[in-house]
Every structure is written in structure tokens, then in C-alpha cells.
Design a protein around this motif. Structure first.
Motif, PDB file in Angstrom:
ATOM      1  N   GLY A 122       0.821  -1.207   0.000  1.00 23.42           N
ATOM      2  CA  GLY A 122       0.000   0.000   0.000  1.00 23.42           C
ATOM      3  C   GLY A 122       0.851   1.252   0.000  1.00 23.42           C
ATOM      4  O   GLY A 122       0.528   2.247  -0.668  1.00 23.42           O
ATOM      5  N   LEU A 123       1.968   1.223   0.726  1.00 26.05           N
ATOM      6  CA  LEU A 123       2.863   2.373   0.776  1.00 26.05           C
ATOM      7  C   LEU A 123       3.498   2.636  -0.577  1.00 26.05           C
ATOM      8  O   LEU A 123       3.542   3.789  -1.043  1.00 26.05           O
ATOM      9  N   ILE A 124       3.974   1.591  -1.247  1.00 28.85           N
ATOM     10  CA  ILE A 124       4.635   1.796  -2.537  1.00 28.85           C
ATOM     11  C   ILE A 124       3.653   2.238  -3.599  1.00 28.85           C
ATOM     12  O   ILE A 124       4.000   3.005  -4.514  1.00 28.85           O
ATOM     13  N   ARG A 125       2.407   1.835  -3.488  1.00 30.10           N
ATOM     14  CA  ARG A 125       1.392   2.292  -4.447  1.00 30.10           C
ATOM     15  C   ARG A 125       1.118   3.788  -4.281  1.00 30.10           C
ATOM     16  O   ARG A 125       0.885   4.489  -5.260  1.00 30.10           O
ATOM     17  N   ARG A 126       1.140   4.278  -3.047  1.00 28.90           N
ATOM     18  CA  ARG A 126       0.994   5.712  -2.824  1.00 28.90           C
ATOM     19  C   ARG A 126       2.180   6.472  -3.429  1.00 28.90           C
ATOM     20  O   ARG A 126       2.003   7.525  -4.045  1.00 28.90           O
ATOM     21  N   MET A 127       3.368   5.931  -3.279  1.00 29.97           N
ATOM     22  CA  MET A 127       4.546   6.567  -3.858  1.00 29.97           C
ATOM     23  C   MET A 127       4.503   6.514  -5.375  1.00 29.97           C
ATOM     24  O   MET A 127       4.915   7.462  -6.054  1.00 29.97           O
ATOM     25  N   GLN A 128       4.017   5.402  -5.913  1.00 28.69           N
ATOM     26  CA  GLN A 128       3.850   5.281  -7.359  1.00 28.69           C
ATOM     27  C   GLN A 128       2.903   6.351  -7.895  1.00 28.69           C
ATOM     28  O   GLN A 128       3.179   7.009  -8.908  1.00 28.69           O
ATOM     29  N   LEU A 129       1.805   6.573  -7.196  1.00 28.28           N
ATOM     30  CA  LEU A 129       0.833   7.577  -7.621  1.00 28.28           C
ATOM     31  C   LEU A 129       1.416   8.980  -7.546  1.00 28.28           C
ATOM     32  O   LEU A 129       1.200   9.805  -8.446  1.00 28.28           O
ATOM     33  N   THR A 130       2.162   9.251  -6.494  1.00 26.15           N
ATOM     34  CA  THR A 130       2.787  10.564  -6.359  1.00 26.15           C
ATOM     35  C   THR A 130       3.766  10.832  -7.486  1.00 26.15           C
ATOM     36  O   THR A 130       3.802  11.923  -8.062  1.00 26.15           O
TER      37      THR A 130
END
Length: 295
Positions: free
Chosen positions: A132-140
Motif C-alpha cells: 500500500g505504501l509503494i502504491r501511494r509513492m507510485q501515484l505521487t
């Protein structure tokens, strides 16, 4: 020259005096410009230092029973920051670490690194798992890339490793998004942790798919982990041979995190002949042996 010209009038006192005056004024003006440039450079360095403290703020040397040390050096001598980034935070889920490298150079790479790092700092406390954390970073990263000019968009993808050391557990979780694999010192042995399955680098999900895999390995008291950017392993000697990091680690497996990074810096400079051609960032992490004081 003026004094001599009074005795030897053929030297031309007025012309000599005019030449001296012209040279004096020219030297004074050049000195004035030099002082202005030095003042401008000083102000620029102050801004760069402030930017570095925001992007690469000093890390705590210890979180709970985890020792953490960091090292960073920009490839350019006058530069303070570049496209490499790292962070460490104390979260409800354990100690979470980040290290990464934005592909590209210049201010656009620095901006992308800042966007990813700030996203990690904010979401590491809220996201219960690394995916979930890496997906947020991916979106950013995707949003940041979309907001810049089209000429720079191809530079804005990044490799990264995020790790989690849960409290009360003897394991460490590692999610590697196309980044150089961490090096472990476990029980006196050296281990390079290659990911069991590849994960998508940041801002490439649209091309490669949204695939992420978390590896879990033992991480007990006394074990040490080295996270680094490719500036370390891509350092070359005079013959073009890459720096042999695993072999080097075998010679320094007993060093503390701070000693390890200091020695790594010295040996990289020696290996490259005193010139590093890429930004370098590294994190050394060691799980301490639990003592009565720690309890």
C-alpha cells in the motif's frame, strides 16, 4: 613611475599617470564584481543547504533497538543534493526505511526525489503494509511527472527499496522496485538479497504493470543491512572494473554502521582515483543486541 618621469621627461608623465589610473580603476571594478559573485554564491549555497536539510534531513542514529547511519555525496563538487534520496521513520508498524535513485539529472531529478521522499514520510505512518505504501509513492511519482514539461517526463522514474523492521519480530520485510539489492551481514556471512520476484519501478506502472512483491528474511540481533544506490556499485577503477561491493563487505563485516560508511567512502575514493562520477547514497542498519538498559 611618476617619480622617475620627473627626472626623465621623455617617459611622458601624463600618459603614465593615466595608464596607472586606468589599471587601478579596472582592478577595483574587477574586485567589486568578484565580491558580488562571491556573495551570490554564498546565498545560493545557503539555499542549497536548506534544500538538502529538507530533502535529506539528518536521520536518528537509533530507533528502538535499530542503529541507523546514512551517507550521501553528490557527484559534482559544488552540489549539495542530487537525484538520490533516503529516509528512516519510526511508525506503529516498525522502523521503515527508504532509499532510491531518480533516473536523470538536474533540478527535475531533485524535484522528483523530493516528491517521493515527502510521500514516504507522510504515508509510512498510515499504510499498514509495504504494498500500500509503494502504491501511494507510485501515484505521487505519476502525478509529479504529469505536472512537468513533456521534455522532462522521460527522466522521472525512480528505483527504490523500502524495508520494514517490525517491532517484536526477528524478521525484516524488503520491497525492491528495480533497485540494486541490499547486502546483508548475517551470522558473519555475506548475503546479497535479490528479490524473489521483480517489482515495478516508480512511474512505470503504466508500462510494466502494477506488480509488487515483499520478501521476508530473518534479521536478528547482530545482523547488519547495507542499502545503497548504484553510484556505489558502478564506481570504476582505471581499468573500468566495477567496485566489488560483496567482496568489500566481507572484509568489513565486523564494522559498526558509522565505521562501515566512513570506510566505504574512503575506499570508493581510492578505488576511483579520487573522482566519483555519480551521486552516492547509503544506509547502514544494524539490529542491536538487547541489553538490560534497552528493556
Amino acid at each position: 613611475m611618476i617619480g622617475i618621469s620627473f627626472v626623465h621627461s621623455d617617459l611622458g608623465t601624463p600618459y603614465t599617470a593615466a595608464a596607472i589610473a586606468a589599471v587601478t580603476f579596472a582592478a577595483a571594478y574587477a574586485s567589486h564584481l568578484r565580491l558580488q559573485r562571491e556573495e551570490t554564491l554564498f546565498q545560493v549555497r545557503l539555499v542549497a543547504d536548506a534544500a538538502q536539510k529538507v530533502l535529506l534531513r539528518p536521520l536518528p542514529h537509533r530507533i528502538q533497538g535499530i542503529e541507523i547511519e546514512a551517507f550521501y555525496q553528490a557527484a559534482q563538487e559544488q552540489a549539495r543534493i542530487g537525484g538520490d534520496f533516503y529516509e528512516a521513520v519510526d511508525t506503529p508498524y516498525g522502523v521503515r526505511l527508504l532509499i532510491g535513485d531518480v533516473r536523470g539529472k538536474g533540478l527535475s531529478a531533485v524535484g522528483a526525489a523530493a516528491a517521493v521522499t515527502n510521500c514516504f514520510r507522510e504515508n509510512a505512518y498510515d499504510q499498514p503494509d509495504l504494498k500500500g505504501l509503494i502504491r501511494r509513492m507510485q501515484l505521487t511519482m505519476t502525478r509529479y511527472s504529469a505536472a512537468i514539461s513533456a521534455d522532462d517526463q522521460q527522466e522521472h522514474f525512480a528505483t527504490a527499496v523500502i524495508t520494514e523492521i517490525p517491532y517484536g519480530s526477528g524478521d525484516i520485510k524488503v520491497l525492491n522496485c528495480g533497485h540494486p539489492p541490499p547486502v546483508f551481514v548475517q551470522g558473519g556471512e555475506i548475503r546479497v538479497l535479490e528479490p524473489a520476484q521483480p517489482s515495478t519501478p516508480l512511474n512505470l506502472a503504466a508500462l510494466l504493470g502494477d506488480h509488487y512483491h515483499v520478501d521476508t528474511v530473518a534479521f536478528v540481533p547482530g545482523d547488519q543491512l547495507l542499502l545503497y544506490t548504484d553510484g556505489v556499485t558502478e564506481t570504476r577503477d582505471r581499468n573500468g572494473t566495477f567496485f566489488p561491493l560483496p567482496d568489500w563487505m566481507r572484509q568489513h563485516r565486523a564494522a559498526s554502521p558509522r565505521e562501515l560508511l566512513n570506510q566505504l567512502h574512503r575506499d570508493l575514493l581510492r578505488y576511483s582515483g579520487g573522482r566519483l562520477d555519480d551521486d552516492i547514497a547509503a544506509l547502514a542498519v544494524r539490529r542491536r543486541h538487547i541489553s538490560v538498559q534497552d528493556r
